[in-house]
Design a protein around this motif. Structure first.
Motif, PDB file in Angstrom:
ATOM      1  N   ASP A 135       1.741  75.219  83.659  1.00 57.84           N
ATOM      2  CA  ASP A 135       0.439  74.687  83.303  1.00 57.84           C
ATOM      3  C   ASP A 135       0.592  73.319  82.642  1.00 57.84           C
ATOM      4  O   ASP A 135       1.661  72.958  82.163  1.00 57.84           O
ATOM      5  CB  ASP A 135      -0.265  75.642  82.324  1.00 57.84           C
ATOM      6  CG  ASP A 135      -1.773  75.537  82.421  1.00 57.84           C
ATOM      7  OD1 ASP A 135      -2.244  74.634  83.132  1.00 57.84           O
ATOM      8  OD2 ASP A 135      -2.456  76.346  81.779  1.00 57.84           O
ATOM      9  N   PHE A 136      -0.485  72.550  82.637  1.00 57.19           N
ATOM     10  CA  PHE A 136      -0.484  71.260  81.956  1.00 57.19           C
ATOM     11  C   PHE A 136      -0.330  71.469  80.449  1.00 57.19           C
ATOM     12  O   PHE A 136      -0.724  72.490  79.896  1.00 57.19           O
ATOM     13  CB  PHE A 136      -1.786  70.500  82.210  1.00 57.19           C
ATOM     14  CG  PHE A 136      -1.992  70.129  83.643  1.00 57.19           C
ATOM     15  CD1 PHE A 136      -1.193  69.180  84.253  1.00 57.19           C
ATOM     16  CD2 PHE A 136      -2.999  70.721  84.385  1.00 57.19           C
ATOM     17  CE1 PHE A 136      -1.391  68.824  85.569  1.00 57.19           C
ATOM     18  CE2 PHE A 136      -3.213  70.378  85.704  1.00 57.19           C
ATOM     19  CZ  PHE A 136      -2.397  69.423  86.307  1.00 57.19           C
ATOM     20  N   SER A 137       0.229  70.451  79.771  1.00 56.03           N
ATOM     21  CA  SER A 137       0.346  70.506  78.323  1.00 56.03           C
ATOM     22  C   SER A 137      -0.948  70.065  77.645  1.00 56.03           C
ATOM     23  O   SER A 137      -1.099  70.213  76.442  1.00 56.03           O
ATOM     24  CB  SER A 137       1.503  69.612  77.848  1.00 56.03           C
ATOM     25  OG  SER A 137       2.726  70.093  78.356  1.00 56.03           O
ATOM     26  N   PHE A 138      -1.849  69.471  78.418  1.00 55.14           N
ATOM     27  CA  PHE A 138      -3.131  69.024  77.886  1.00 55.14           C
ATOM     28  C   PHE A 138      -4.238  69.966  78.341  1.00 55.14           C
ATOM     29  O   PHE A 138      -4.167  70.566  79.407  1.00 55.14           O
ATOM     30  CB  PHE A 138      -3.454  67.604  78.366  1.00 55.14           C
ATOM     31  CG  PHE A 138      -2.480  66.563  77.894  1.00 55.14           C
ATOM     32  CD1 PHE A 138      -2.630  65.975  76.643  1.00 55.14           C
ATOM     33  CD2 PHE A 138      -1.417  66.175  78.683  1.00 55.14           C
ATOM     34  CE1 PHE A 138      -1.738  65.019  76.202  1.00 55.14           C
ATOM     35  CE2 PHE A 138      -0.515  65.225  78.264  1.00 55.14           C
ATOM     36  CZ  PHE A 138      -0.671  64.641  77.007  1.00 55.14           C
ATOM     37  N   ARG A 139      -5.270  70.093  77.529  1.00 57.44           N
ATOM     38  CA  ARG A 139      -6.422  70.909  77.872  1.00 57.44           C
ATOM     39  C   ARG A 139      -7.690  70.086  77.688  1.00 57.44           C
ATOM     40  O   ARG A 139      -7.722  69.145  76.906  1.00 57.44           O
ATOM     41  CB  ARG A 139      -6.492  72.151  76.971  1.00 57.44           C
ATOM     42  CG  ARG A 139      -5.355  73.141  77.175  1.00 57.44           C
ATOM     43  CD  ARG A 139      -5.459  73.826  78.515  1.00 57.44           C
ATOM     44  NE  ARG A 139      -4.340  74.717  78.739  1.00 57.44           N
ATOM     45  CZ  ARG A 139      -4.335  76.011  78.435  1.00 57.44           C
ATOM     46  NH1 ARG A 139      -5.407  76.544  77.864  1.00 57.44           N
ATOM     47  NH2 ARG A 139      -3.295  76.759  78.682  1.00 57.44           N
ATOM     48  N   HIS A 140      -8.738  70.472  78.410  1.00 59.44           N
ATOM     49  CA  HIS A 140     -10.042  69.836  78.245  1.00 59.44           C
ATOM     50  C   HIS A 140     -11.057  70.943  78.016  1.00 59.44           C
ATOM     51  O   HIS A 140     -11.515  71.600  78.952  1.00 59.44           O
ATOM     52  CB  HIS A 140     -10.419  69.015  79.486  1.00 59.44           C
ATOM     53  CG  HIS A 140     -11.762  68.349  79.363  1.00 59.44           C
ATOM     54  ND1 HIS A 140     -11.986  67.265  78.549  1.00 59.44           N
ATOM     55  CD2 HIS A 140     -12.966  68.647  79.942  1.00 59.44           C
ATOM     56  CE1 HIS A 140     -13.256  66.896  78.637  1.00 59.44           C
ATOM     57  NE2 HIS A 140     -13.867  67.721  79.464  1.00 59.44           N
ATOM     58  N   HIS A 141     -11.411  71.192  76.745  1.00 60.41           N
ATOM     59  CA  HIS A 141     -12.375  72.215  76.375  1.00 60.41           C
ATOM     60  C   HIS A 141     -13.487  71.558  75.563  1.00 60.41           C
ATOM     61  O   HIS A 141     -13.258  71.100  74.441  1.00 60.41           O
ATOM     62  CB  HIS A 141     -11.707  73.321  75.545  1.00 60.41           C
ATOM     63  CG  HIS A 141     -10.824  74.206  76.368  1.00 60.41           C
ATOM     64  ND1 HIS A 141      -9.906  75.070  75.807  1.00 60.41           N
ATOM     65  CD2 HIS A 141     -10.708  74.370  77.705  1.00 60.41           C
ATOM     66  CE1 HIS A 141      -9.278  75.721  76.758  1.00 60.41           C
ATOM     67  NE2 HIS A 141      -9.740  75.314  77.923  1.00 60.41           N
ATOM     68  N   THR A 142     -14.679  71.485  76.133  1.00 60.87           N
ATOM     69  CA  THR A 142     -15.833  70.932  75.434  1.00 60.87           C
ATOM     70  C   THR A 142     -17.015  71.866  75.629  1.00 60.87           C
ATOM     71  O   THR A 142     -16.966  72.788  76.444  1.00 60.87           O
ATOM     72  CB  THR A 142     -16.197  69.532  75.986  1.00 60.87           C
ATOM     73  OG1 THR A 142     -16.671  69.667  77.339  1.00 60.87           O
ATOM     74  CG2 THR A 142     -14.993  68.591  75.966  1.00 60.87           C
ATOM     75  N   ARG A 143     -18.082  71.625  74.900  1.00 63.56           N
ATOM     76  CA  ARG A 143     -19.279  72.460  75.037  1.00 63.56           C
ATOM     77  C   ARG A 143     -19.901  72.337  76.415  1.00 63.56           C
ATOM     78  O   ARG A 143     -20.560  73.247  76.899  1.00 63.56           O
ATOM     79  CB  ARG A 143     -20.301  72.083  73.968  1.00 63.56           C
ATOM     80  CG  ARG A 143     -19.879  72.394  72.542  1.00 63.56           C
ATOM     81  CD  ARG A 143     -20.987  72.090  71.548  1.00 63.56           C
ATOM     82  NE  ARG A 143     -20.561  72.329  70.176  1.00 63.56           N
ATOM     83  CZ  ARG A 143     -20.581  73.519  69.590  1.00 63.56           C
ATOM     84  NH1 ARG A 143     -21.017  74.569  70.268  1.00 63.56           N
ATOM     85  NH2 ARG A 143     -20.182  73.658  68.337  1.00 63.56           N
ATOM     86  N   SER A 144     -19.715  71.193  77.062  1.00 62.27           N
ATOM     87  CA  SER A 144     -20.340  70.972  78.368  1.00 62.27           C
ATOM     88  C   SER A 144     -19.407  71.280  79.537  1.00 62.27           C
ATOM     89  O   SER A 144     -19.839  71.270  80.690  1.00 62.27           O
ATOM     90  CB  SER A 144     -20.830  69.517  78.471  1.00 62.27           C
ATOM     91  OG  SER A 144     -19.745  68.614  78.313  1.00 62.27           O
ATOM     92  N   ALA A 145     -18.125  71.546  79.267  1.00 60.06           N
ATOM     93  CA  ALA A 145     -17.172  71.773  80.355  1.00 60.06           C
ATOM     94  C   ALA A 145     -17.408  73.129  81.002  1.00 60.06           C
ATOM     95  O   ALA A 145     -17.552  74.148  80.314  1.00 60.06           O
ATOM     96  CB  ALA A 145     -15.741  71.674  79.830  1.00 60.06           C
TER      97      ALA A 145
END
Length: 207
Positions: A135-145
């Motif tokens: 898996d990627f080491s970065f994540r993208h977690h937001t209220r709109s994602a």
């Protein structure tokens, strides 16, 4: 036109209503009268002893219902019809306020859960994306994602009714969040095929 391929998915099989109401009720009654032991990590989670279903009439009857489903599920995992054995079974009794910590099952290939009582919607089994280096080491977690099967870290069963069976690969980590409802009873088990063969290198398994 663009195409999205579900590359290397992890199968999870749900078999609604596999246990009859009569067998389900008999199992609940037997479990509530059986000798239990506390979980090592939670004082509100209790188990019966791990048992070979061949030595327990009730477990044997329940295991026999699971075998055809294990055969079908095994085809998804290994691409061929194999002979499967439920090698061990035990019960879980989760009291109000208790939880089951994240874990996987060793020394088996398919694990399963029979649900015997209703679960609070917030306390259904949760499956967790396998840890590892893919898996990627970065994540993208937001209220709109938007959360979907390709970026979610967890999956909670949408429902688990009394009598239902769920099968999953034994390596898949899972947990039960804090129980907000009444006593929650399940039967868990591990299963193995009689053998695996990789171009003539054959490994056999026995319970």
């Amino acid at each position: 036109m663009d195409q999205i391929e579900p590359l290397f998915p992890i199968p999870l099989m749900r078999s609604p209503g596999l246990l009859s109401p009569e067998l389900k009720d008999a199992a609940v009654a037997a479990i509530r009268n059986a000798r239990i032991e506390s979980n090592l990590r939670s004082d509100q989670l209790f188990h019966t002893e791990v048992a070979d279903p061949r030595s327990n009439k009730l477990f044997q009857e329940i295991a026999e219902l699971a075998i055809p489903k294990l055969v079908d599920f095994g085809v998804l995992l290994f691409g061929e019809t194999l002979r499967w054995t439920v090698k061990e079974m035990w019960t879980n009794m989760l009291e109000t306020g208790g939880n089951q910590t994240l874990h996987a099952h060793a020394n088996s290939f398919v694990s399963g859960i029979f649900y015997l009582t209703s679960s609070h919607p917030a306390s259904n089994t949760v499956f967790v994306r396998p840890p590892g280096g893919f898996d990627f080491s970065f994540r993208h977690h937001t209220r709109s994602a938007a959360v979907g099967p390709y970026n979610a870290g967890k999956y909670m069963l949408p429902e688990a009714e009394p009598g239902d069976l769920v099968l999953f690969p034994s390596y898949l980590y899972h947990e039960v969040p804090r129980n907000r409802g009444e006593q929650r009873i399940t039967i868990a088990f591990n299963a193995i095929p009689d053998h695996l063969d990789c171009w003539g290198y054959r490994v056999t398994f026995a319970p």
